[in-house]
Design a protein around this motif. Structure first.
Motif, PDB file in Angstrom:
ATOM      1  N   SER A  26      42.749  37.417  46.424  1.00 34.88           N
ATOM      2  CA  SER A  26      42.604  38.715  45.384  1.00 34.88           C
ATOM      3  C   SER A  26      44.494  38.801  44.902  1.00 34.88           C
ATOM      4  O   SER A  26      44.261  39.555  44.766  1.00 34.88           O
ATOM      5  CB  SER A  26      43.039  39.884  47.217  1.00 34.88           C
ATOM      6  N   THR A  27      44.722  37.189  44.784  1.00 33.36           N
ATOM      7  CA  THR A  27      45.678  37.457  44.929  1.00 33.36           C
ATOM      8  C   THR A  27      46.072  35.759  43.754  1.00 33.36           C
ATOM      9  O   THR A  27      45.240  35.343  43.676  1.00 33.36           O
ATOM     10  CB  THR A  27      47.364  37.702  45.199  1.00 33.36           C
ATOM     11  N   ALA A  28      47.080  34.907  42.797  1.00 33.49           N
ATOM     12  CA  ALA A  28      46.958  33.859  42.233  1.00 33.49           C
ATOM     13  C   ALA A  28      47.262  32.923  43.263  1.00 33.49           C
ATOM     14  O   ALA A  28      47.909  33.175  44.771  1.00 33.49           O
ATOM     15  CB  ALA A  28      48.846  34.153  41.714  1.00 33.49           C
ATOM     16  N   PRO A  29      46.677  32.003  43.375  1.00 32.17           N
ATOM     17  CA  PRO A  29      46.157  31.338  41.948  1.00 32.17           C
ATOM     18  C   PRO A  29      44.582  32.079  42.043  1.00 32.17           C
ATOM     19  O   PRO A  29      43.907  32.823  43.470  1.00 32.17           O
ATOM     20  CB  PRO A  29      45.437  29.942  42.522  1.00 32.17           C
ATOM     21  N   TRP A  30      43.908  33.017  40.978  1.00 35.44           N
ATOM     22  CA  TRP A  30      43.072  33.824  40.835  1.00 35.44           C
ATOM     23  C   TRP A  30      41.707  32.847  40.806  1.00 35.44           C
ATOM     24  O   TRP A  30      41.929  31.542  40.735  1.00 35.44           O
ATOM     25  CB  TRP A  30      42.612  34.831  39.451  1.00 35.44           C
ATOM     26  N   MET A  31      40.437  33.180  40.735  1.00 37.67           N
ATOM     27  CA  MET A  31      39.388  32.479  40.984  1.00 37.67           C
ATOM     28  C   MET A  31      38.989  32.243  39.180  1.00 37.67           C
ATOM     29  O   MET A  31      38.192  30.879  39.260  1.00 37.67           O
ATOM     30  CB  MET A  31      37.883  33.442  41.632  1.00 37.67           C
ATOM     31  N   ALA A  32      38.753  32.945  38.422  1.00 32.60           N
ATOM     32  CA  ALA A  32      38.587  32.665  37.152  1.00 32.60           C
ATOM     33  C   ALA A  32      39.518  33.586  36.492  1.00 32.60           C
ATOM     34  O   ALA A  32      40.222  34.406  36.391  1.00 32.60           O
ATOM     35  CB  ALA A  32      37.204  33.224  37.111  1.00 32.60           C
ATOM     36  N   TYR A  33      39.735  32.708  35.007  1.00 38.35           N
ATOM     37  CA  TYR A  33      40.315  32.772  33.925  1.00 38.35           C
ATOM     38  C   TYR A  33      39.741  33.213  32.122  1.00 38.35           C
ATOM     39  O   TYR A  33      38.889  32.738  32.067  1.00 38.35           O
ATOM     40  CB  TYR A  33      41.464  32.159  33.973  1.00 38.35           C
ATOM     41  N   ILE A  34      40.236  34.430  31.384  1.00 37.15           N
ATOM     42  CA  ILE A  34      39.916  34.423  30.521  1.00 37.15           C
ATOM     43  C   ILE A  34      40.915  34.637  29.525  1.00 37.15           C
ATOM     44  O   ILE A  34      41.867  35.473  30.021  1.00 37.15           O
ATOM     45  CB  ILE A  34      39.074  36.035  29.920  1.00 37.15           C
TER      46      ILE A  34
END
Length: 119
Positions: free
Chosen positions: A64-72
């Protein structure tokens, strides 16, 4: 100050506990909705996806916070388009549409500019 032609945006996506607690059939519906959300973002006028990264190999469980699960990472023409991309989490239905994608995951946009390293 220079006027930017576009914004370099890192969309950070977190998967929350509702997804982790869902039965397998509901999880499949969430992933279908997630796929639709990515497609919707890709189709926004002027938005250019530079890459998508999934952090699921080194991170397990809700994020729910950094580190996130995925990035675009994308180049986006204006703030309104960034807002539209984030809004898909509020509007893309999961399964029969009782819930939207934001029940299962969240998004945060980090806005900057392309870093050009001088020679």
């Amino acid at each position: 100050m220079e006027k930017l032609e576009s914004h370099r945006v890192l969309f950070c996506i977190g998967i929350n506990q509702n997804f982790m607690d869902a039965p397998i059939e509901e999880m499949k519906q969430v992933w279908q909705a997630f796929s639709q959300m990515i497609q919707n973002i890709d189709e926004l006028p002027g938005l250019n996806i530079l890459g998508i990264m999934d952090d699921d190999r080194l991170q397990v469980g809700a994020a729910s916070t950094a580190p996130w699960m995925a990035y675009i990472m994308a180049d986006v023409p204006d703030i309104e388009t960034i807002i539209a991309a984030c809004n898909f989490f509020r509007t893309v239905p999961v399964g029969d549409g009782t819930y939207k994608l934001w029940k299962y995951c969240k998004i945060e946009a980090r806005i900057g500019r392309e870093l050009v390293v001088p020679e």
